[in-house]
Write a protein that holds these residues in place. Structure first.
Motif, PDB file in Angstrom:
ATOM      1  N   SER A  86       0.846  -1.190   0.000  1.00 44.17           N
ATOM      2  CA  SER A  86       0.000   0.000   0.000  1.00 44.17           C
ATOM      3  C   SER A  86       0.882   1.241   0.000  1.00 44.17           C
ATOM      4  O   SER A  86       2.006   1.239   0.506  1.00 44.17           O
ATOM      5  CB  SER A  86      -0.919  -0.004   1.230  1.00 44.17           C
ATOM      6  N   ASP A  87       0.350   2.343  -0.584  1.00 39.72           N
ATOM      7  CA  ASP A  87       1.166   3.545  -0.785  1.00 39.72           C
ATOM      8  C   ASP A  87       1.768   4.061   0.511  1.00 39.72           C
ATOM      9  O   ASP A  87       2.965   4.357   0.584  1.00 39.72           O
ATOM     10  CB  ASP A  87       0.304   4.640  -1.438  1.00 39.72           C
ATOM     11  N   GLY A  88       0.972   4.157   1.559  1.00 41.90           N
ATOM     12  CA  GLY A  88       1.477   4.701   2.816  1.00 41.90           C
ATOM     13  C   GLY A  88       2.564   3.850   3.426  1.00 41.90           C
ATOM     14  O   GLY A  88       3.590   4.357   3.902  1.00 41.90           O
ATOM     15  N   ARG A  89       2.374   2.533   3.381  1.00 46.67           N
ATOM     16  CA  ARG A  89       3.355   1.637   3.996  1.00 46.67           C
ATOM     17  C   ARG A  89       4.632   1.568   3.163  1.00 46.67           C
ATOM     18  O   ARG A  89       5.732   1.502   3.707  1.00 46.67           O
ATOM     19  CB  ARG A  89       2.755   0.243   4.177  1.00 46.67           C
ATOM     20  N   GLU A  90       4.499   1.567   1.840  1.00 44.96           N
ATOM     21  CA  GLU A  90       5.703   1.510   1.004  1.00 44.96           C
ATOM     22  C   GLU A  90       6.563   2.752   1.208  1.00 44.96           C
ATOM     23  O   GLU A  90       7.784   2.677   1.259  1.00 44.96           O
ATOM     24  CB  GLU A  90       5.305   1.372  -0.463  1.00 44.96           C
ATOM     25  N   LYS A  91       5.921   3.931   1.359  1.00 47.38           N
ATOM     26  CA  LYS A  91       6.680   5.155   1.624  1.00 47.38           C
ATOM     27  C   LYS A  91       7.336   5.094   3.003  1.00 47.38           C
ATOM     28  O   LYS A  91       8.492   5.500   3.173  1.00 47.38           O
ATOM     29  CB  LYS A  91       5.760   6.366   1.545  1.00 47.38           C
ATOM     30  N   ALA A  92       6.617   4.555   3.999  1.00 44.15           N
ATOM     31  CA  ALA A  92       7.171   4.453   5.348  1.00 44.15           C
ATOM     32  C   ALA A  92       8.383   3.528   5.367  1.00 44.15           C
ATOM     33  O   ALA A  92       9.391   3.802   6.039  1.00 44.15           O
ATOM     34  CB  ALA A  92       6.098   3.957   6.318  1.00 44.15           C
ATOM     35  N   VAL A  93       8.304   2.431   4.623  1.00 44.13           N
ATOM     36  CA  VAL A  93       9.444   1.511   4.548  1.00 44.13           C
ATOM     37  C   VAL A  93      10.624   2.197   3.875  1.00 44.13           C
ATOM     38  O   VAL A  93      11.789   2.031   4.286  1.00 44.13           O
ATOM     39  CB  VAL A  93       9.057   0.227   3.798  1.00 44.13           C
ATOM     40  N   GLY A  94      10.357   2.990   2.835  1.00 42.36           N
ATOM     41  CA  GLY A  94      11.437   3.727   2.183  1.00 42.36           C
ATOM     42  C   GLY A  94      12.108   4.706   3.123  1.00 42.36           C
ATOM     43  O   GLY A  94      13.349   4.828   3.125  1.00 42.36           O
ATOM     44  N   ALA A 156       3.859   3.589  10.980  1.00 41.30           N
ATOM     45  CA  ALA A 156       2.846   3.315   9.957  1.00 41.30           C
ATOM     46  C   ALA A 156       2.097   2.013  10.225  1.00 41.30           C
ATOM     47  O   ALA A 156       1.325   1.550   9.366  1.00 41.30           O
ATOM     48  CB  ALA A 156       3.509   3.257   8.580  1.00 41.30           C
ATOM     49  N   GLY A 157       2.306   1.417  11.398  1.00 38.81           N
ATOM     50  CA  GLY A 157       1.601   0.196  11.759  1.00 38.81           C
ATOM     51  C   GLY A 157       2.279  -1.077  11.314  1.00 38.81           C
ATOM     52  O   GLY A 157       1.670  -2.152  11.319  1.00 38.81           O
ATOM     53  N   ILE A 158       3.561  -0.995  10.943  1.00 35.07           N
ATOM     54  CA  ILE A 158       4.313  -2.181  10.514  1.00 35.07           C
ATOM     55  C   ILE A 158       5.160  -2.681  11.682  1.00 35.07           C
ATOM     56  O   ILE A 158       5.895  -1.907  12.298  1.00 35.07           O
ATOM     57  CB  ILE A 158       5.219  -1.856   9.310  1.00 35.07           C
TER      58      ILE A 158
END
Length: 746
Positions: A86-94, A156-158
């Motif tokens: 998901s967009d939010g999680r992928e950005k947070a991982v980056g 981000a909840g990960i």
């Protein structure tokens, strides 16, 4: 030797304040220094000459950062809702990756969105962080720093969990609650044994001082040698148990002499001359057994053995110096603060004890007692045939720990074998280039690996910068603790590729090599321990049959210990009772979670053998010392056995209760390795001090009669006279030991 020990004990009693001050100062200074400079630990599992070691050596040369001594850390990502795409999680991982790359020593942080970095469900991913210039001992600290740097992903909840490599024994084990419980129970037993608070506190205080000195020395040694992470806990378990026991034996003898009217300083001197010699020889057998582990061919086990022996040496030294000093300072106040109704002290000529009555009862029916005892011990040892040996992976870590959580996430997302990948390194006969398509030799190797039974996945190869070796990571279908994973290692090693020499490293391969090396050396270690211990007893008692019999008795108690381990861990009957959590199971069946087996690391039985053989010899030495003294006075073997059992039974039982309490307290540790040692040691000591010393040893000694003390004349002439029993307690007119003839009679 007894005269020398007597003089030492007398000097310590007369200079009690000086001796006490020196020991307290040593313990305090060593503890302070280790607190300031730390106690470095490291599980160096290198096994020179093995295939896994060769693979690791090649892996560290020219394959880039993370493969050298710097190491690699895996961060497992998990989202309970949605996916990592998901967009939010992928950005947070980056954002998390950007911060991770700023952590010291990090030279590469691979995104989980790469090929093979994300599970098929897209909810579990893995960030691979490669380090350079990082101290391998501090990987745990670095992993926590990396988790902290991954805060954007967490926000981000990960869930971000560091994946631990190696076995649960690789974790640093911190001491605390179990030691407090063990000391508290030991103090309670001592209160009932002695009946006075002052006397009960002496063994506890002595053991704590000994432990402080021993752990301080071990901590400082960590700066110059590789000290295993489990060394401190093993030293604490053994040091605390023997430290209290040795002081207990000396204190019991001293109080009996005081009850007979012997002056304080004279009593201390004679106590150290007699019981002090027994302590010295008993401690010597433990040290010999632990030192024999150097022959196992496993550096980790060798170091663990002699490091643990340091705590035993400290216990012996405090027993023959600090205990006499305290007894000299206290005088008759050793019996102060008496409790009602317990701990009455009887002199040598006091009323017969229950243990003496048991000795007389056994002496009256030795054959029946021997038969029943042998059958009972055989039944206790029989389950040992089902003992299950194998690697112990993070799947058996305490539930709730990051190691256990990461293990289960990786198993769900990437398969159980991903928790222990095989590192295949092939040495090449000719130099190759890293080309696309790959060199024919590399292609052939990759095809053969993919076709190997039990291999789930083969990662892209990596060519060494000098072109003379190639590295491939192989994922097995089985968890590291699954015996079938070892079969995969064997099959991969059996691959033959023209122009390449295949070596297999990694956790599973290393443990396989360690197991093979240890199993091959076990007969040698056992033979050396048994022979040297028997020789030590021969020097102590000048009785060949007694020495041989004592060694055999110790092997019997070992059988019962392994039987208990098989029932609790291999059969899984008591795995829940000792606090083990069932490993991850895809089907989650009820039977598997109620009764589940736990593999026991291959080196554990040998380590247990060394420790238990030495500890069991302690009680044998003290019992034989008392029987020998009685026989020297009276010449009546049957009466001597009953008297020896009567005079030592209560003390040995109290000492055994203390050891069992200490070892049982350590079962509460979350670490499976500590649980295994706690169960094995507690059961063996309990059986040794009751069934073996109370029934089997007296029965066999009665049946052997005067042959117990028989010695050939030629052997009697060449053996040095270092008897440990001491003869200053003998009544006037007693026949000296040298007048015992080669037939064992006067």
């Amino acid at each position: 030797m007894s005269a020398l020990l007597g003089r030492l004990g007398g000097w310590c009693a007369r200079h009690g304040r000086l001796v006490l001050a020196l020991w307290v100062l040593a313990a305090g200074l060593l503890t302070a220094v280790t607190m300031i400079y730390g106690s470095p630990v490291s599980n160096n599992v290198a096994i020179p000459g093995t295939d896994a070691q060769r693979a690791h050596e090649l892996m560290r040369e020219g394959f880039g950062p993370g493969y050298d001594a710097g190491g690699t850390v895996q961060l497992v990502l998990y989202t309970e809702e949605g996916t990592l795409l998901s967009d939010g999680r992928e950005k947070a991982v980056g954002d998390a990756l950007a911060r991770i790359r700023e952590v010291p020593h990090v030279v590469e942080a691979q995104t989980p969105y790469r090929l093979g970095g994300m599970a098929s469900n897209q909810r579990i991913g893995m960030i691979t962080v490669r380090l350079q210039g990082q101290d391998g001992v501090k990987l745990g600290e670095t992993a926590q720093a990396l988790v902290a740097a991954a805060a954007p992903a967490t926000e981000a909840g990960i869930e971000v969990v560091p994946a631990g490599s190696g076995s649960p024994a690789d974790k640093e084990i911190k001491t605390g609650t179990s030691e407090i419980i063990g000391v508290a129970v030991a103090l309670l037993v001592l209160l009932f044994a002695f009946g006075t608070l002052v006397a009960a506190l002496i063994p506890v205080f002595t053991a704590l001082i000994s432990l402080g000195v021993g752990l301080g020395v071990i901590g400082l040694l960590g700066h110059v040698v590789d000290v295993p992470k489990s060394a401190s806990i093993m030293a604490t378990m053994i040091g605390l148990g023997v430290g209290i026991d040795y002081a207990l034996f000396l204190l019991s003898r001293h109080r009996r002499m005081l009850a007979d009217g012997v002056p304080v300083h004279d009593s201390v001197r004679r106590t150290v001359a007699s019981s002090g010699g027994a302590v010295l020889f008993a401690g010597g057998t433990v040290v010999i057994a632990l030192s024999a582990l150097t022959l196992a061919g496993f550096p980790l086990l060798r170091t663990l053995g002699w490091i643990t022996g340091i705590s035993v040496v400290c216990a012996v030294l405090t027993s023959i110096t600090l205990v006499p000093a305290l007894l000299g300072l206290l005088g008759h106040r050793v019996n102060a603060l008496r409790l009602p109704l317990v701990g009455r002290v009887a002199g040598r000529h006091g009323p017969a004890t229950g243990w003496a009555a048991l000795g007389n009862w056994v002496a009256g029916r030795p054959w029946r007692v021997l038969t029943v005892t042998v059958v009972a011990l055989a039944a206790l040892a029989a389950p040992a045939a089902a003992l299950k040996l194998g690697p112990l992976d993070q799947g058996y870590s305490d539930r709730g720990t990051s190691e256990r959580r990461a293990y289960e996430l990786v198993s769900v997302g990437f398969g159980p074998g991903a928790n222990g990948p095989l590192i295949v390194v092939a040495e090449l006969d000719q130099k190759i280039a890293d080309t696309t398509p790959a060199d024919p030799v590399v292609q052939d190797l990759t095809r053969r690996l993919q076709r190997t039974d039990g291999v789930a996945h083969v990662s892209p190869h990596k060519v060494n910068e000098n072109g003379r070796s190639v590295l491939v990571q192989v994922i097995s279908e089985y968890a590291p603790s699954d015996p079938r994973a070892l079969d995969v290692v064997s099959r991969v090693r059996a691959i033959r590729v023209p122009g390449a020499h295949v070596h297999v490293g990694g956790e599973v391969a290393g443990l396989a090599d360690a197991g093979d090396r240890i199993m091959g050396r076990t007969p040698l270690v056992v033979a050396v321990v048994v022979l040297l211990s028997a020789l030590l007893l021969l020097l102590a008692f000048r009785a060949p049959l007694v020495a041989i019999k004592a060694a055999l008795m110790n092997l019997v108690s070992l059988g019962t210990a392994f039987g208990a381990l098989a029932v609790v861990f291999s059969m899984g009957v008591g795995s829940r009772l000792v606090g083990m959590d069932p490993p991850y199971s895809p089907d989650g069946s009820f039977v598997q979670t109620l009764f589940f087996s736990v593999p026991i690391d291959t080196y554990v039985p040998l380590m247990l053998f060394a420790v238990l053989f030495g500890l069991s010899m302690d009680y044998e030495v003290f019992l034989l010392t008392s029987v020998r003294q009685a026989y020297t006075r009276t010449g009546d073997n049957r009466a001597a056995v009953a008297e020896g059992l009567g005079s030592t039974g209560r003390v040995i039982t109290s000492a055994a209760l203390i050891m069992v309490a200490v070892f049982t307290a350590f079962v509460a540790y979350p670490d499976p390795l500590v649980k295994v040692f706690g169960v094995g040691l507690a059961v063996a000591i309990a059986v040794d001090a009751t069934i073996i010393r109370g029934f089997l040893v007296p029965a066999t000694m009665v049946l052997l009669g005067r042959l117990n003390w028989w010695i050939p004349r030629w052997l009697d002439r060449i053996l040095p006279n270092i008897s440990i029993e001491g003869h200053d307690e003998e009544p006037a007119g007693a026949v000296p030991e040298k007048e015992l003839s080669a037939t064992g009679r006067r």
